[in-house]
Design a protein around this motif. Structure first.
Motif, PDB file in Angstrom:
ATOM      1  N   HIS A  98       0.816  -1.213   0.000  1.00 22.19           N
ATOM      2  CA  HIS A  98       0.000   0.000   0.000  1.00 22.19           C
ATOM      3  C   HIS A  98       0.847   1.260   0.000  1.00 22.19           C
ATOM      4  O   HIS A  98       0.366   2.334  -0.361  1.00 22.19           O
ATOM      5  N   ARG A  99       2.101   1.135   0.383  1.00 22.40           N
ATOM      6  CA  ARG A  99       3.004   2.284   0.358  1.00 22.40           C
ATOM      7  C   ARG A  99       3.743   2.405  -0.964  1.00 22.40           C
ATOM      8  O   ARG A  99       4.292   3.469  -1.272  1.00 22.40           O
ATOM      9  N   ARG A 126      -6.033   5.068   3.841  1.00 25.05           N
ATOM     10  CA  ARG A 126      -4.659   5.242   3.359  1.00 25.05           C
ATOM     11  C   ARG A 126      -4.372   6.704   3.058  1.00 25.05           C
ATOM     12  O   ARG A 126      -3.285   7.210   3.362  1.00 25.05           O
ATOM     13  N   THR A 143      -3.979   8.748   6.264  1.00 20.03           N
ATOM     14  CA  THR A 143      -2.782   8.411   7.046  1.00 20.03           C
ATOM     15  C   THR A 143      -1.552   8.653   6.197  1.00 20.03           C
ATOM     16  O   THR A 143      -1.373   7.987   5.163  1.00 20.03           O
ATOM     17  N   GLN A 197       1.677   8.280   4.345  1.00 15.56           N
ATOM     18  CA  GLN A 197       2.394   7.064   4.000  1.00 15.56           C
ATOM     19  C   GLN A 197       3.860   7.381   3.711  1.00 15.56           C
ATOM     20  O   GLN A 197       4.161   8.198   2.837  1.00 15.56           O
ATOM     21  N   ARG A 224       7.266   6.314   2.080  1.00 16.10           N
ATOM     22  CA  ARG A 224       7.712   5.398   1.033  1.00 16.10           C
ATOM     23  C   ARG A 224       8.640   4.357   1.643  1.00 16.10           C
ATOM     24  O   ARG A 224       9.418   4.661   2.555  1.00 16.10           O
TER      25      ARG A 224
END
Length: 304
Positions: free
Chosen positions: A29-30, A267, A270, A272, A274
């Motif tokens: 998801h990142r 997502r 929040t 993120q 990398r």
């Protein structure tokens, strides 16, 4: 252990165990672009493993010699044998792996054409009931419910309803339109068609189910990330919330809502980070190497 056994064992690991490990990881998801590459690398690797296993099972008694011809034969790239005429086993040894690969390619072309046909029909409807906005670079559909989606591929188009125009603020509207443009610019329909083709051929395989599901969600995350280049997280999240109740997109189209909207909304809200450069490099290398591993399993017996 012969090559066929090794290839089937590897295919079982890729088809059943690899999806579970990938789903438990936090990094996809990142780094959704890398995650899509990994899922597709696994599907290619599984297909090649099955094709090469079929080759070795069809010709288990071949006595290969350790030269270039022997290596190519073990890899399934030639049917050269000591016999002057090819036997039934020789023909099967080349026909079976090619059938697996051709089936996958055929299903991919079918999915691409199926989506293109659905989008073409919908574009014809839009030409009759929609109106083109040069300012928005989109087609406006006179509909009270909020809706926004994109038709990628041939003659791409972004569609937004009049209800969405009334509901969204200028910043939210820009975020939605940028999200939809990302699907077109990234040719996401081809990546999704590949996952759908694999699921069509190996429909009961966990890898097929999860690759199709995750590819669809990850492509939406990639489009979200592009929208974040133009708008803040708060604006994009507000737009996603407003569009969450929108009707499902037409066949062959991408919409901002959908079943993954809740996961994507969390997502976006929040921040993120990398993944570390070392992790990204390792994952990229793995995505490139995984499709080649079945060739190693198939060729090493001939080299040894």
């Amino acid at each position: 252990m012969n090559a066929a056994t090794a290839l089937l064992g590897y295919a079982a690991g890729v088809g059943f165990l690899a999806p579970r490990l990938l789903l438990r990881s936090a990094w996809p998801h990142r780094a959704p672009v890398l995650a899509v590459a990994v899922w597709h690398g696994l599907t290619v690797s599984f297909t090649l493993a099955v094709a090469l296993a079929a080759h070795h099972l069809a010709a288990p008694a071949e006595h290969l010699h350790a030269n270039l011809i022997g290596v190519l034969h073990s890899c399934g790239l030639t049917t050269a044998t000591a016999a002057p005429y090819p036997t039934i086993a020789d023909r099967l040894a080349i026909a079976l792996p090619f059938s697996v690969v051709l089936l996958m390619l055929g299903c991919f072309v079918y999915e691409v054409l199926l989506g293109r046909r659905a989008r073409s029909r919908h574009r014809q409807v839009l030409d009759m009931v929609g109106r083109r906005s040069r300012h928005l670079c989109a087609t406006i559909l006179e509909h009270d419910l909020p809706a926004a989606y994109s038709l990628p591929g041939y003659k791409p188009r972004v569609v937004v309803s009049a209800g969405a125009l009334r509901l969204l603020s200028p910043g939210q509207l820009e975020a939605v339109l940028e999200h939809e443009r990302a699907h077109i610019a990234g040719r996401h329909h081809l990546a999704l068609a590949a996952a759908q083709a694999f699921a069509r051929v190996f429909r009961r395989l966990p890898l097929a189910h999860h690759a199709k599901e995750q590819t669809s969600m990850l492509l939406e995350m990639i489009a979200d990330d592009r929208a974040l280049r133009r708008q803040s997280r708060e604006v994009l999240a507000a737009a996603m919330y407003e569009m969450a109740a929108a009707k499902a997109a037409p066949a062959g189209a991408f919409a901002m809502g959908g079943p993954s909207a809740g996961v994507r909304l969390r997502r976006v809200l929040t921040p993120q980070r990398r993944p570390h450069f070392a992790l990204r490099g390792s994952v990229a290398a793995a995505a490139a190497v995984v499709p080649v591993i079945p060739l190693l399993f198939g060729c090493i017996p001939a080299i040894g």
